[in-house]
Structure formats: structure tokens, C-alpha cells
Scaffold this active site. Structure first.
Site, PDB file in Angstrom:
ATOM      1  N   LYS A 294      27.138  -3.708  -0.909  1.00 23.06           N
ATOM      2  CA  LYS A 294      28.618  -3.752  -0.861  1.00 23.06           C
ATOM      3  C   LYS A 294      29.132  -3.003   0.361  1.00 23.06           C
ATOM      4  O   LYS A 294      30.314  -2.712   0.476  1.00 23.06           O
ATOM      5  CB  LYS A 294      29.203  -3.104  -2.117  1.00 23.06           C
ATOM      6  CG  LYS A 294      28.801  -3.776  -3.405  1.00 23.06           C
ATOM      7  CD  LYS A 294      29.382  -2.985  -4.580  1.00 23.06           C
ATOM      8  CE  LYS A 294      28.664  -3.288  -5.870  1.00 23.06           C
ATOM      9  NZ  LYS A 294      28.903  -2.262  -6.884  1.00 23.06           N
TER      10      LYS A 294
ATOM     11  N   ARG B 132       0.809  -1.222   0.000  1.00 21.58           N
ATOM     12  CA  ARG B 132       0.000   0.000   0.000  1.00 21.58           C
ATOM     13  C   ARG B 132       0.847   1.278   0.000  1.00 21.58           C
ATOM     14  O   ARG B 132       0.633   2.183  -0.817  1.00 21.58           O
ATOM     15  CB  ARG B 132      -0.916   0.031   1.251  1.00 21.58           C
ATOM     16  CG  ARG B 132      -2.120  -0.848   1.159  1.00 21.58           C
ATOM     17  CD  ARG B 132      -2.455  -1.448   2.518  1.00 21.58           C
ATOM     18  NE  ARG B 132      -1.510  -2.505   2.790  1.00 21.58           N
ATOM     19  CZ  ARG B 132      -1.732  -3.779   2.461  1.00 21.58           C
ATOM     20  NH1 ARG B 132      -2.884  -4.137   2.015  1.00 21.58           N
ATOM     21  NH2 ARG B 132      -0.809  -4.697   2.645  1.00 21.58           N
ATOM     22  N   THR B 133       1.787   1.367   0.930  1.00 17.21           N
ATOM     23  CA  THR B 133       2.485   2.637   1.127  1.00 17.21           C
ATOM     24  C   THR B 133       3.349   2.981  -0.086  1.00 17.21           C
ATOM     25  O   THR B 133       3.306   4.104  -0.597  1.00 17.21           O
ATOM     26  CB  THR B 133       3.342   2.576   2.412  1.00 17.21           C
ATOM     27  OG1 THR B 133       2.536   2.049   3.456  1.00 17.21           O
ATOM     28  CG2 THR B 133       3.857   3.938   2.794  1.00 17.21           C
TER      29      THR B 133
ATOM     30  N   HIS C 241       4.348   5.767  11.657  1.00 21.31           N
ATOM     31  CA  HIS C 241       3.915   5.600  10.262  1.00 21.31           C
ATOM     32  C   HIS C 241       2.949   6.770  10.015  1.00 21.31           C
ATOM     33  O   HIS C 241       1.730   6.610   9.964  1.00 21.31           O
ATOM     34  CB  HIS C 241       3.222   4.242  10.105  1.00 21.31           C
ATOM     35  CG  HIS C 241       2.999   3.805   8.693  1.00 21.31           C
ATOM     36  ND1 HIS C 241       3.138   4.642   7.601  1.00 21.31           N
ATOM     37  CD2 HIS C 241       2.629   2.593   8.185  1.00 21.31           C
ATOM     38  CE1 HIS C 241       2.874   3.960   6.503  1.00 21.31           C
ATOM     39  NE2 HIS C 241       2.559   2.720   6.826  1.00 21.31           N
TER      40      HIS C 241
ATOM     41  N   ARG D  15      11.274   3.595   4.220  1.00 18.72           N
ATOM     42  CA  ARG D  15      10.763   2.577   5.156  1.00 18.72           C
ATOM     43  C   ARG D  15      11.941   1.741   5.613  1.00 18.72           C
ATOM     44  O   ARG D  15      12.762   1.310   4.792  1.00 18.72           O
ATOM     45  CB  ARG D  15       9.716   1.686   4.499  1.00 18.72           C
ATOM     46  CG  ARG D  15       9.348   0.504   5.386  1.00 18.72           C
ATOM     47  CD  ARG D  15       8.141  -0.241   4.920  1.00 18.72           C
ATOM     48  NE  ARG D  15       6.925   0.517   5.151  1.00 18.72           N
ATOM     49  CZ  ARG D  15       5.704   0.002   5.022  1.00 18.72           C
ATOM     50  NH1 ARG D  15       5.556  -1.257   4.675  1.00 18.72           N
ATOM     51  NH2 ARG D  15       4.639   0.745   5.232  1.00 18.72           N
TER      52      ARG D  15
END
Ligand code: CP
Length: 316
Positions: free
Chosen positions: A93, A65-66, A144, A115
């Protein structure tokens, strides 16, 4: 964190948390989201308010969704979107997140949607950004904020006012960033009572949610409430779930028709997704007339457009 996310004029410089964001500011964002929704539902296909801007999605945890709604929101405003592929990037790396951000910022990126599983990563990157804005798309169990805003918009669509409402948030509160952002948003908007319900092991320390009532009995928690927000168990934030039995959990903490009858007859049922049907919510309720789950999803695009405009559009 308010100092970091607000400019001296009180505009968003980054969006890291709803904690400390005032009611007038939240209402302004919700009103803007509402206006955008009216325009798009009235036939607008795209706006050019963010033409020439570049927004980078930096998702170190999975999302449906986000991530998708941030991308749609940015595209609808005319921005260029880059979905940064972590797995094939130089972070594998050993490049630090700060160096990754600086590298992408040197390519004229204007905003990063981040996120991450670690609390505070978006704030850490915001401190490091020279010019670009950082938007928290969910960090650990901390915050959130756009989910909190879209939940407020959805509640406002169904209730004359948020002030005075009784809201139950049920499930794995301890590990939930959504619960924290919802509580901050609901408290700022004047909700009368916020009840947090879940098994004792999944309830937070009482002092981490000041002003909320903690309950471990779901039947009691939803008695006469106006809004029920169900949450899934955040398996990825718990070290194993020894002895967890989904059917047993559903019996004690799942929302089903008989339980819902304890809430007000006009109560709405919310869930931020992803849902675990038959564990925290019965499938027929998830799809039933009181469920607003897909409205939450749809509102996510307009709330994210409103936030991107405040952060990136000079005249907004
Ligand atoms: N509500 C929410 O954050 O869903 P995603 O994990 O799919 O983005």
C-alpha cells in the site's frame, strides 16, 4: 560500512558486508560455528541462548537456502522467528521500508534478516534501526556476508589452512554478491591467488576487485587451483540475455569432468546454489566426490547461529 556494522568495542552491531572485517574476527565466527556444529552433531537439539528474542525474516527476493537456514539457526538458539510476508503486507500500500522496520521494531523485534534486490538496502535500514540489528541476507550484487562465511568454513573443513590457497570463482562475476563476499573473506584469510573467470560481458571492472586476476578462459582459470567456486548466471539482474545458448555456455564456461582434471587432484568444487545443472556445472560433478555443495548448505545453519549469537547474545 565498517563503522556502521561494528560497535566501538569491535563487536558486530549489524552484519552488512565482509569488507573490512578482520581475519581474527572472521576466525572467531568460524570457530564459534564449528563449536556449535560439534554440539549439534553430538546430539544437542536446541539451545536457549536467544530465548525471548524475536528475529524477523524480511525477504524481498526469493530464497531457499538463506531464509530456511536463518530460520533454523534462530530456532535452534531458542529465538522466536517471524517470516514477514511481503506480498500481504502494507508495503503493497506504499509503506516505506523504513516505516515497516520501525513498525516491527516497535513490536520488540531484535533483528531483521534482509534480502533485497537493491544494493545498500540493509545498510539503509541499519541506519534507521533504533535498537535492532540488521543482517544482510543478500543485497543486489553488493554482498552476501553469511554466504561468504559459510564458504570459508567449508574450505577450512577441507584444507589445512586458507592462507596460501589458489581459488577460482567462475561464472557471472559481474552480477554476483557471492563473488564479492567470497573475495573479501578469502583475501582477509590470506588466500594466495583469487582468479575470477567468466565471459568478458560478465566480468567486473578490474578496479572493483583489487588483487584478483581476471580471466576469460575457464581452462586457464582452473589450472592447479585448490578450490573452484562455480556461480550461476544472475538472469534476474540482467536485462534479457539476447542470444544466450545454455549448451554453448556450458561448452566454454561449464565445469565438467575433463576440465576439472586441470585443477589439483584434491580440489573441491563449490556452488552457493541455486545450481543450473548442465549450464555452469555438469550434473555428475555437482553430485560427485569433489563436490561440497551440500556441506555448504549444512554449514550455513551453524555460521548463521554464530552470527546471531554475536549480535544478540549478551554474554557471547
Ligand atoms: N546461496 C543462496 O543465497 O541461496 P538462496 O537464494 O536459495 O538463499
Amino acid at each position: 560500512m565498517s563503522d556502521l556494522q561494528l560497535s566501538p568495542q569491535g563487536r558486530l552491531r549489524h552484519l552488512l558486508t565482509l569488507e573490512g572485517l578482520g581475519r581474527a574476527h572472521i576466525e572467531r565466527l568460524l570457530d564459534r560455528a564449528d563449536e556449535l556444529r560439534t554440539r549439534f552433531r553430538g546430539g544437542a537439539r536446541a539451545l536457549d541462548l536467544l530465548e525471548g528474542r524475536t528475529i524477523v525474516n524480511l525477504f524481498f527476493e526469493s530464497s531457499t537456502r538463506t531464509r530456511t537456514s536463518f530460520e533454523l539457526a534462530a530456532r535452534r538458539l531458542g529465538a522466536l522467528v517471524v517470516n514477514f510476508d511481503i506480498a500481504s503486507s502494507s508495503t503493497t500500500k506504499g509503506e516505506t521500508l523504513e516505516d515497516t522496520l520501525a513498525t516491527l521494531e516497535a513490536m520488540d523485534s531484535d533483528a531483521f534478516v534482509v534480502r533485497h534486490k537493491e544494493n545498500g538496502t540493509p545498510a539503509r535500514l541499519a541506519l534507521h534501526a533504533r535498537r535492532a540489528s540488521v543482517l544482510n541476507a543478500g543485497d543486489g550484487n553488493h554482498a552476501h556476508p553469511t554466504q561468504g562465511l559459510l564458504d570459508l568454513l567449508t574450505i577450512r573443513d577441507h584444507k589445512p589452512r586458507i592462507e596460501g590457497l589458489t581459488v577460482a570463482i567462475c561464472g557471472d562475476i559481474r552480477h554476483s554478491r557471492v563473488a564479492r563476499s567470497d573475495v573479501h573473506g578469502l583475501a582477509a584469510m590470506g588466500a594466495k591467488e583469487i582468479r575470477l573467470c567468466g565471459p568478458a560481458a560478465l566480468l567486473p571492472e578490474a578496479d572493483s576487485f583489487p588483487g584478483c586476476t581476471l580471466v576469460d578462459d575457464l581452462d586457464a582459470a582452473i589450472e592447479d587451483v585448490d578450490v573452484i567456486i562455480m556461480l550461476r548466471i544472475q538472469k534476474e539482474r540482467i536485462d534479457g540475455l539476447p542470444g544466450f545458448d545454455g549448451a554453448e555456455y556450458f561448452q566454454r564456461y561449464g565445469l565438467h569432468r575433463a576440465r576439472l582434471a586441470r585443477a589439483r587432484s584434491d580440489a573441491i568444487v563449490m556452488h552457493p546454489g541455486p545450481m543450473n545443472r548442465g549450464i555452469e556445472i555438469a550434473s555428475d560433478l555437482a553430485d560427485g566426490p569433489q563436490s561440497v555443495v551440500l556441506e555448504q548448505v549444512a554449514n550455513g545453519i551453524f555460521v548463521r547461529m554464530a552470527v546471531l549469537l554475536e549480535l544478540l547474545h549478551k554474554q557471547a
